[in-house]
Design an enzyme around this catalytic site. Structure first.
Site, PDB file in Angstrom:
ATOM      1  N   SER A  40      36.097  28.085  65.452  1.00  0.00           N
ATOM      2  CA  SER A  40      35.450  29.199  66.172  1.00  0.00           C
ATOM      3  C   SER A  40      36.251  29.485  67.431  1.00  0.00           C
ATOM      4  O   SER A  40      36.811  28.557  68.039  1.00  0.00           O
ATOM      5  CB  SER A  40      34.034  28.825  66.568  1.00  0.00           C
ATOM      6  OG  SER A  40      33.515  29.798  67.469  1.00  0.00           O
ATOM      7  N   TYR A  63      27.765  23.551  70.002  1.00  0.00           N
ATOM      8  CA  TYR A  63      28.540  24.243  68.964  1.00  0.00           C
ATOM      9  C   TYR A  63      30.021  24.258  69.311  1.00  0.00           C
ATOM     10  O   TYR A  63      30.880  23.884  68.500  1.00  0.00           O
ATOM     11  CB  TYR A  63      27.991  25.662  68.824  1.00  0.00           C
ATOM     12  CG  TYR A  63      28.715  26.530  67.829  1.00  0.00           C
ATOM     13  CD1 TYR A  63      28.503  26.378  66.463  1.00  0.00           C
ATOM     14  CD2 TYR A  63      29.602  27.518  68.244  1.00  0.00           C
ATOM     15  CE1 TYR A  63      29.161  27.185  65.542  1.00  0.00           C
ATOM     16  CE2 TYR A  63      30.258  28.328  67.337  1.00  0.00           C
ATOM     17  CZ  TYR A  63      30.034  28.165  65.985  1.00  0.00           C
ATOM     18  OH  TYR A  63      30.682  28.964  65.083  1.00  0.00           O
TER      19      TYR A  63
HETATM   20  N1  LIG Z   1      29.627  34.481  62.183  1.00  0.00           N
HETATM   21  C1  LIG Z   1      30.299  34.268  63.297  1.00  0.00           C
HETATM   22  O1  LIG Z   1      30.232  35.078  64.263  1.00  0.00           O
HETATM   23  C2  LIG Z   1      31.202  33.059  63.428  1.00  0.00           C
HETATM   24  C3  LIG Z   1      32.060  33.006  64.526  1.00  0.00           C
HETATM   25  C4  LIG Z   1      32.906  31.908  64.669  1.00  0.00           C
HETATM   26  C5  LIG Z   1      32.871  30.898  63.734  1.00  0.00           C
HETATM   27  N2  LIG Z   1      32.023  30.969  62.666  1.00  0.00           N
HETATM   28  C6  LIG Z   1      32.039  29.851  61.717  1.00  0.00           C
HETATM   29  O2  LIG Z   1      32.296  30.331  60.414  1.00  0.00           O
HETATM   30  C7  LIG Z   1      31.671  29.490  59.456  1.00  0.00           C
HETATM   31  C8  LIG Z   1      30.810  30.331  58.518  1.00  0.00           C
HETATM   32  O3  LIG Z   1      29.825  30.955  59.304  1.00  0.00           O
HETATM   33  P1  LIG Z   1      28.930  32.186  58.799  1.00  0.00           P
HETATM   34  O4  LIG Z   1      28.862  33.125  59.923  1.00  0.00           O
HETATM   35  O5  LIG Z   1      29.371  32.620  57.454  1.00  0.00           O
HETATM   36  O6  LIG Z   1      27.520  31.439  58.772  1.00  0.00           O
HETATM   37  P2  LIG Z   1      26.385  31.326  57.653  1.00  0.00           P
HETATM   38  O7  LIG Z   1      25.264  30.639  58.304  1.00  0.00           O
HETATM   39  O8  LIG Z   1      26.168  32.652  57.025  1.00  0.00           O
HETATM   40  O9  LIG Z   1      27.089  30.374  56.579  1.00  0.00           O
HETATM   41  C9  LIG Z   1      27.267  29.006  56.804  1.00  0.00           C
HETATM   42  C10 LIG Z   1      27.071  28.310  55.478  1.00  0.00           C
HETATM   43  O10 LIG Z   1      27.238  26.895  55.690  1.00  0.00           O
HETATM   44  C11 LIG Z   1      26.238  26.262  54.910  1.00  0.00           C
HETATM   45  N3  LIG Z   1      25.950  24.920  55.413  1.00  0.00           N
HETATM   46  C12 LIG Z   1      25.326  24.593  56.569  1.00  0.00           C
HETATM   47  N4  LIG Z   1      25.157  23.277  56.660  1.00  0.00           N
HETATM   48  C13 LIG Z   1      25.704  22.742  55.542  1.00  0.00           C
HETATM   49  C14 LIG Z   1      25.820  21.416  55.055  1.00  0.00           C
HETATM   50  N5  LIG Z   1      25.331  20.372  55.749  1.00  0.00           N
HETATM   51  N6  LIG Z   1      26.444  21.208  53.870  1.00  0.00           N
HETATM   52  C15 LIG Z   1      26.921  22.259  53.148  1.00  0.00           C
HETATM   53  N7  LIG Z   1      26.804  23.542  53.557  1.00  0.00           N
HETATM   54  C16 LIG Z   1      26.205  23.778  54.735  1.00  0.00           C
HETATM   55  C17 LIG Z   1      25.032  27.170  55.042  1.00  0.00           C
HETATM   56  O11 LIG Z   1      24.055  26.902  54.058  1.00  0.00           O
HETATM   57  C18 LIG Z   1      25.672  28.533  54.922  1.00  0.00           C
HETATM   58  O12 LIG Z   1      25.735  28.965  53.584  1.00  0.00           O
HETATM   59  C19 LIG Z   1      30.852  28.474  60.245  1.00  0.00           C
HETATM   60  O13 LIG Z   1      31.572  27.263  60.343  1.00  0.00           O
HETATM   61  C20 LIG Z   1      30.720  29.114  61.606  1.00  0.00           C
HETATM   62  O14 LIG Z   1      30.540  28.182  62.617  1.00  0.00           O
HETATM   63  C21 LIG Z   1      31.184  32.035  62.493  1.00  0.00           C
END
Ligand SMILES: NC(=O)c1ccc[n+]([C@@H]2O[C@H](COP(=O)([O-])OP(=O)(O)OC[C@H]3O[C@@H](n4cnc5c(N)ncnc54)[C@H](O)[C@@H]3O)[C@@H](O)[C@H]2O)c1
Length: 258
Positions: free
Chosen positions: A141, A154
Site C-alpha cells: 500500500s 495498517y
Molecule cells: N482499495 C484500496 O484503496 C487499496 C489501497 C492500497 C492497498 N490495497 C491493498 O490491496 C489489497 C486488495 O485490497 P482490495 O481493495 O481489493 O480489498 P478487498 O477487501 O476488496 O479484498 C481483499 C480480499 O482479501 C481477502 N482476505 C482477507 N483476509 C483474508 C485471509 N485471512 N485469508 C485469505 N483471504 C483474505 C478478503 O476476503 C477479500 O476478498 C489489500 O492487500 C489491500 O490492503 C488496497
C-alpha cells in the site's frame, strides 16, 4: 503483452473480489491457470461461475493459518502443477486512531497483512528455489511509505510486508526468482468504499484533506482494480526479468513519491 505471457500456474490470495479478482482475471486472460485463494467461499464460487470453471481453481483458505497455507500450496502443486507466480493480495484494513486501536485490531491486521504474506511466500519460496524458477509479487500500500492518520496498524503491517518481500527477493536472487511489491493508492473496491464516510464519496480522497495532512491524487481519479493488476502482471512477466526488490507505486501521484 502476448496471450502466452503468463502461461504457467499462478496462486493469487485475496482473489474473491477487488484487486485480487482483477489480478486473477488478468492472469487468466493471458493464459495462466489460476489458483484463487480467499476466506470468502461464496464469492470464490461466484468467481468460478464467472470463469466458467476453466482456468481457475478455488480454495477457501485463511492465509493467517500457516499449516493451512502449507497444505494449500501442496494441494495446488499436486492438482495443477508447480506454482510459477505467487501474488499476495489478501489484506484487511481496520481504520482508527491509535488511542482507539484494540489489541485485537492490531493482531488481526498483522495476522493477514504481514503474517499471511510470510506464510504464502515461505511455502512458495521453498518450492520455487528448488526449481530455480518463479516469481512473487506482494500488493502492499502507498500507506506503507507515508504516515496516515487512522491507519497506523495498517500502514505498519504493509511496511512489514514490503520489507519482508524485498528481503526475500535478496535471498532468492541467486535462484533467479524475483520478488517485487506493488503499492496501490486509493483504488475503487469494497475496502476503499468502507472509508467513504460522507456523501462526498471519493471526491474528498481525490481532493485531499489538509486537516489530516493528506494530499489528494494529482491524476484526479481513484485507481481501478485493473490499474493495479496491470502493474502486477508487468512485474510478474519476463518483461520485468531484471527487476527485483522493487516497490512500484500505482497511486496517481498521491504520495508525490516523497
Ligand atoms: N482499495 C484500496 O484503496 C487499496 C489501497 C492500497 C492497498 N490495497 C491493498 O490491496 C489489497 C486488495 O485490497 P482490495 O481493495 O481489493 O480489498 P478487498 O477487501 O476488496 O479484498 C481483499 C480480499 O482479501 C481477502 N482476505 C482477507 N483476509 C483474508 C485471509 N485471512 N485469508 C485469505 N483471504 C483474505 C478478503 O476476503 C477479500 O476478498 C489489500 O492487500 C489491500 O490492503 C488496497
Amino acid at each position: 503483452m502476448t496471450m502466452a505471457e503468463h502461461s504457467g500456474i499462478a496462486l493469487v490470495t485475496g482473489a474473491s473480489r477487488g484487486i485480487g479478482a482483477a489480478v486473477a482475471r488478468a492472469l487468466a486472460e493471458q493464459g495462466a491457470r489460476v489458483a484463487a485463494v480467499d476466506v470468502r467461499a461464496e464469492e470464490l464460487d461466484a468467481l468460478a461461475v464467472e470463469f466458467g470453471h476453466t482456468g481457475l481453481s478455488t480454495h477457501a483458505v485463511d492465509v493467517t493459518d500457516a499449516e493451512a497455507v502449507e497444505a494449500l500450496v501442496d494441494r495446488v502443486e499436486r492438482e495443477l502443477g508447480p506454482v510459477d507466480t505467487l501474488v499476495n493480495v489478501a489484506g484487511v484494513l481496520r481504520s482508527a486512531p491509535v488511542v482507539d486501536l484494540t489489541d485485537e485490531d492490531w493482531a488481526a491486521t498483522f495476522a493477514v497483512n504481514a503474517n499471511g504474506v510470510f506464510h504464502t511466500s515461505r511455502a512458495a519460496a521453498r518450492r520455487m528455489s528448488e526449481r530455480r524458477r518463479g516469481c512473487i509479487v506482494t500488493v502492499g500500500s502507498n500507506a506503507a511509505g507515508v504516515p496516515r492518520t487512522r491507519m497506523a496498524a495498517y500502514a505498519a503491517s504493509k511496511a512489514a510486508a514490503t520489507m519482508f518481500t524485498k528481503c526475500l527477493g535478496l535471498e532468492l536472487a541467486e535462484f533467479g526468482i524475483r520478488c517485487n511489491v506493488v503499492s496501490p493508492g486509493s483504488t475503487d473496491t469494497a475496502m476503499q468504499r468502507e472509508l467513504w464516510t460522507d456523501t462526498q464519496g471519493p471526491q474528498q480522497i481525490i481532493d485531499g484533506n489538509p486537516a489530516a495532512f493528506r494530499v489528494g491524487i494529482p491524476l484526479g481519479r481513484l485507481a481501478d482494480p485493473a490499474d493495479i493488476a496491470d502493474a502486477v502482471l508487468f512485474l510478474a512477466s519476463d518483461r520485468a526479468r531484471h527487476i527485483t526488490m522493487h516497490d512500484l507505486y500505482v497511486d496517481g501521484g498521491a504520495t508525490l513519491r516523497a
